[in-house]
Every structure is written in C-alpha cells, then in structure tokens.
Write a protein that holds these residues in place. Structure first.
Motif, mmCIF file in Angstrom:
data_model
loop_
_atom_site.group_PDB
_atom_site.id
_atom_site.type_symbol
_atom_site.label_atom_id
_atom_site.label_comp_id
_atom_site.label_asym_id
_atom_site.label_seq_id
_atom_site.Cartn_x
_atom_site.Cartn_y
_atom_site.Cartn_z
ATOM 1 N N LEU A 126 0.815 -1.220 0.000
ATOM 2 C CA LEU A 126 0.000 0.000 0.000
ATOM 3 C C LEU A 126 0.850 1.272 0.000
ATOM 4 C CD1 LEU A 126 -2.758 -1.056 2.565
ATOM 5 C CD2 LEU A 126 -2.939 -0.965 0.074
ATOM 6 N N THR A 127 2.149 1.124 0.010
ATOM 7 C CA THR A 127 3.034 2.291 0.104
ATOM 8 C C THR A 127 2.808 3.280 -1.030
ATOM 9 O OG1 THR A 127 4.731 0.975 1.230
ATOM 10 C CG2 THR A 127 5.438 3.033 0.197
ATOM 11 N N GLU A 128 2.802 2.800 -2.259
ATOM 12 C CA GLU A 128 2.638 3.689 -3.411
ATOM 13 C C GLU A 128 1.261 4.351 -3.428
ATOM 14 O OE1 GLU A 128 6.103 1.386 -3.914
ATOM 15 O OE2 GLU A 128 4.047 0.693 -3.557
ATOM 16 N N ALA A 129 0.223 3.634 -2.996
ATOM 17 C CA ALA A 129 -1.115 4.220 -2.952
ATOM 18 C C ALA A 129 -1.185 5.351 -1.926
ATOM 19 C CB ALA A 129 -2.153 3.145 -2.626
ATOM 20 N N VAL A 130 -0.515 5.166 -0.791
ATOM 21 C CA VAL A 130 -0.463 6.218 0.226
ATOM 22 C C VAL A 130 0.220 7.462 -0.329
ATOM 23 C CG1 VAL A 130 0.603 6.874 2.426
ATOM 24 C CG2 VAL A 130 -0.591 4.678 2.222
ATOM 25 N N VAL A 138 -4.080 14.942 0.815
ATOM 26 C CA VAL A 138 -4.687 14.205 1.925
ATOM 27 C C VAL A 138 -3.614 13.788 2.920
ATOM 28 C CG1 VAL A 138 -5.922 12.106 2.578
ATOM 29 C CG2 VAL A 138 -6.595 13.358 0.528
ATOM 30 N N GLN A 139 -3.930 13.905 4.192
ATOM 31 C CA GLN A 139 -3.036 13.407 5.235
ATOM 32 C C GLN A 139 -3.389 11.950 5.515
ATOM 33 O OE1 GLN A 139 -3.486 15.148 9.146
ATOM 34 N NE2 GLN A 139 -1.321 14.852 9.643
ATOM 35 N N VAL A 140 -2.376 11.079 5.539
ATOM 36 C CA VAL A 140 -2.602 9.655 5.787
ATOM 37 C C VAL A 140 -1.905 9.259 7.081
ATOM 38 C CG1 VAL A 140 -2.345 7.308 4.908
ATOM 39 C CG2 VAL A 140 -2.719 9.209 3.305
ATOM 40 N N VAL A 141 -2.702 8.758 8.028
ATOM 41 C CA VAL A 141 -2.196 8.345 9.336
ATOM 42 C C VAL A 141 -2.393 6.840 9.480
ATOM 43 C CG1 VAL A 141 -2.411 8.598 11.835
ATOM 44 C CG2 VAL A 141 -2.768 10.583 10.336
ATOM 45 N N LEU A 142 -1.327 6.127 9.832
ATOM 46 C CA LEU A 142 -1.414 4.697 10.076
ATOM 47 C C LEU A 142 -1.879 4.441 11.502
ATOM 48 C CD1 LEU A 142 1.902 3.320 8.502
ATOM 49 C CD2 LEU A 142 -0.380 3.353 7.481
ATOM 50 N N LEU A 143 -2.815 3.515 11.656
ATOM 51 C CA LEU A 143 -3.228 3.040 12.971
ATOM 52 C C LEU A 143 -2.824 1.571 13.083
ATOM 53 C CD1 LEU A 143 -6.798 4.562 13.479
ATOM 54 C CD2 LEU A 143 -4.631 5.327 14.478
ATOM 55 N N HIS A 158 8.615 0.562 4.866
ATOM 56 C CA HIS A 158 8.323 1.434 3.725
ATOM 57 C C HIS A 158 7.011 2.188 3.932
ATOM 58 C CE1 HIS A 158 11.079 -1.539 1.721
ATOM 59 N NE2 HIS A 158 11.590 -0.408 1.293
ATOM 60 N N LEU A 159 6.012 1.472 4.476
ATOM 61 C CA LEU A 159 4.716 2.105 4.706
ATOM 62 C C LEU A 159 4.816 3.168 5.795
ATOM 63 C CD1 LEU A 159 1.753 2.023 3.820
ATOM 64 C CD2 LEU A 159 1.330 0.331 5.616
ATOM 65 N N ILE A 160 5.604 2.901 6.827
ATOM 66 C CA ILE A 160 5.792 3.886 7.894
ATOM 67 C C ILE A 160 6.431 5.156 7.341
ATOM 68 C CG2 ILE A 160 7.035 4.386 10.042
ATOM 69 C CD1 ILE A 160 6.738 1.447 10.780
ATOM 70 N N ARG A 161 7.446 4.979 6.495
ATOM 71 C CA ARG A 161 8.125 6.144 5.930
ATOM 72 C C ARG A 161 7.203 6.940 5.005
ATOM 73 N NH1 ARG A 161 12.757 2.581 5.532
ATOM 74 N NH2 ARG A 161 12.304 2.188 3.331
ATOM 75 N N ALA A 162 6.299 6.245 4.311
ATOM 76 C CA ALA A 162 5.417 6.943 3.378
ATOM 77 C C ALA A 162 4.307 7.708 4.096
ATOM 78 C CB ALA A 162 4.796 5.944 2.399
#
Length: 335
Positions: A126-130, A138-143, A158-162
């Motif tokens: 999901l990294t590229e989609a984020v 849009v702000q994207v926050v991981l839960l 990678h997802l955390i960095r994105a």
C-alpha cells in the motif's frame, strides 16, 4: 463541504495482529471478536485524533467468490460502514483486497472525499497508494495494533516512511473486543450405576441403525498404511503435497536449512498448533485429519504470516514454505 476523516480497515491485518496479541499467533479461529464495539472504538479514535467527524468506515476483507458470509453481512449493516470484499485465491491467499484499498485511497483523495485518511494496515504493497493519495493533499495516518510490548505489530518500514504519522490503536479497546477462544475438553461421562430390572416378560424390538459419515469414519478399518516421515502440503484449495527438500526432515540432522531459521519455524508451528487445539471443535479436528496431507487455508495462512513476521521477511521462498508445512504435520503427530 465540511471537513471529515475516513477510516480504511484491512481486516486481515487487524484480526491477525489482534489474534497475535491475544493468543501469540495470527490464527483467526483462535479468537472471538465483538465487531461493533471494536469498530466504534476505531471511529472514536479517528475522530478524536483528527478533530473531525467521520465520513465513512471502509471495511476490507476476503470472501469465497467475493460473496459475504453472515458475519460480513452484519458488519456491512453497521452505521457508516462500507463493506469491500476481495476473494480467496486457489492457494487460500486473499486476492483483490490490497488493490481495492489502494484504488479507494487514490480515488477518494482525488475526489476530496475527506481531509484525513486513517489506514489500519501494515502492508508494504500500500506504500505507493499512500504516496499517491498524499499528492492530492490528503493526510494519511497509520493506525497499528499494538503488541503486548506496546510496539506496532507487523507494519512495513516502507509504509511507515510513506505515511504522515504512525499511531497505535488503544490496547484496552482491542483487549475488550477480542477474546481468546478456549474450548475446554468435555468432562468424561460416568455411566450410572446399573439398577435391577423388574422380573417381568420383555419384548425385544429390532431397530434399523442409520450411520452418519462421522460414525463411519470412526469405525476401525484395519491397520492404516504408514505415513511418510515428512509430509509437505499446500492449502486445501490445491490438495497437492509438495516435494521434500534434500537433507531436511529425514531425521539425520544433516539438513541444509539454517539452524536459527529452523528454530523460528518450529516456534511458529508450535504456537499455531497450540492455538488450533485450544479453539478447535471436534468437527474442526476431524476436518484437519481428513484433509491431510493438505492444510486448511486458515491454518496455512497463519503459518505463513507468523513466519513472515518473526523472520522479518514478507516474501518467503518456497523452501521455507515447504519446511513450515512439513514441520506442522511432524509436530502435529508428536503431540
């Protein structure tokens, strides 16, 4: 249009991580989930974190042929919940879920559906989609689901960095909604003391006996053919045993596999087996026995996912997969 936040929930990640927190393994059958309070707690967290009202919850899961089961239908009927279903592939892995999440993130960001997206997932895909959603402002926050140590469980670097931020779901909310299934063995029935029968004539009536498939399966059929020492299997969807790897599982101790990797494999297998035995019904155990050498897809998925997490490798090679499935049956027979 007023500002809102949206919630995107990867159910596979949420339940596997919650199960690992509660039982030590990602086997979903090992837990019972109260979905309504769990979703409500996630909504409350998103609204409190962003200071914005929720527009909608997007719930992503897999279903056979993309058709929702009874539980998924009930989830889809909850207020502000949109059910988005993928399907199971021939090897038991979910198909289409990551793609649906990614497409929705980008499309909703492009259309300005909400200002803040909360993503409950840890999937590297999901990294590229984020990143594409962020291009549209849009702000994207991981839960993330917290481990018992309070660390985020199974989230790709990678997802955390994105993402813009990484936050954890309230552990108390997870513990309140997710419970370990523990089916205690039924107590042995003690037959009643025989009583003296009255001395009077008796009439014997012949009755036909109807045997079910379960009864027939329980009838001894003579000595069973010996099983190979190492049986390697795919999921029940394929039903095809794999090939034994040279030097592994033959009991000579000269295997080519790495010692630390083999230790991790055994650790994963034992945890999955323990969770299965604690939560399985008698029908579940009979199904596992009949499916051999195949492994039911929920157990197979848990083996692969748990191994990926402990090895920090989300692209397990075929050698590791073979050894996981082989050790599953070996440890099953030892127990």
């Amino acid at each position: 249009m007023r500002s809102t936040c949206s919630l995107y929930i990867d159910t596979g990640y949420l339940l596997a991580s919650a199960a690992t927190r509660v039982t030590g393994t990602s086997l979903r059958s090992g837990i019972h989930v109260e979905y309504s309070p769990l979703i409500s707690s996630l909504v409350a967290a998103a609204e409190a974190r962003s200071g914005l009202p929720l527009l909608r919850v997007h719930w992503y899961d897999s279903a056979k042929n993309g058709v929702p089961d009874a539980q998924q239908e009930r989830i889809g009927e909850l207020s502000k919940v949109k059910l988005r279903l993928g399907r199971f592939g021939v090897n038991g892995e979910q198909k289409g879920v990551d793609l649906r999440i990614g497409l929705d993130l980008v499309a909703h960001a492009r259309n300005g559906a909400s200002d803040v997206f909360f993503l409950v997932s840890g999937d590297d895909d999901l990294t590229e989609a984020v990143e594409e959603a962020q291009v549209h402002g849009v702000q994207v926050v991981l839960l993330a689901v917290p481990t018992v140590d309070g660390k985020p469980h199974g989230v790709s670097r990678h997802l955390i960095r994105a993402a813009d931020e990484l936050d954890s779901i309230d552990d108390a909310a997870v513990d309140a909604a997710v419970m370990k299934v523990d089916r205690q063995p039924l107590p042995e029935r003690i037959p009643p003391e025989p009583t003296a029968a009255p001395t009077r004539p008796t009439v014997t009536v012949a009755r036909s006996v109807v045997r079910t498939p379960l009864d027939l399966a329980a009838i001894p059929q003579g000595p069973a053919a010996p099983r190979p020492a190492s049986v390697l299997a795919y999921s029940t969807s394929t039903g095809s045993p794999g090939r034994a790897l040279p030097g592994y599982g033959d009991g000579d101790g000269d295997g080519d596999g790495d010692g630390e990797q083999d230790r991790l494999i055994d650790e994963v297998v034992m945890r999955v087996l323990a969770s299965f035995k604690e939560s399985a019904t008698s029908d579940d155990k009979l199904e596992l026995k009949r499916a051999r050498p195949s492994i039911p897809r929920d157990i197979d998925r848990a083996l692969l996912l748990d191994a990926a997490v402990v090895m920090q490798n989300y692209d397990l090679d075929e050698g590791v997969r073979y050894r996981l499935r082989s050790r599953f049956w070996e440890k099953h027979d030892e127990a």
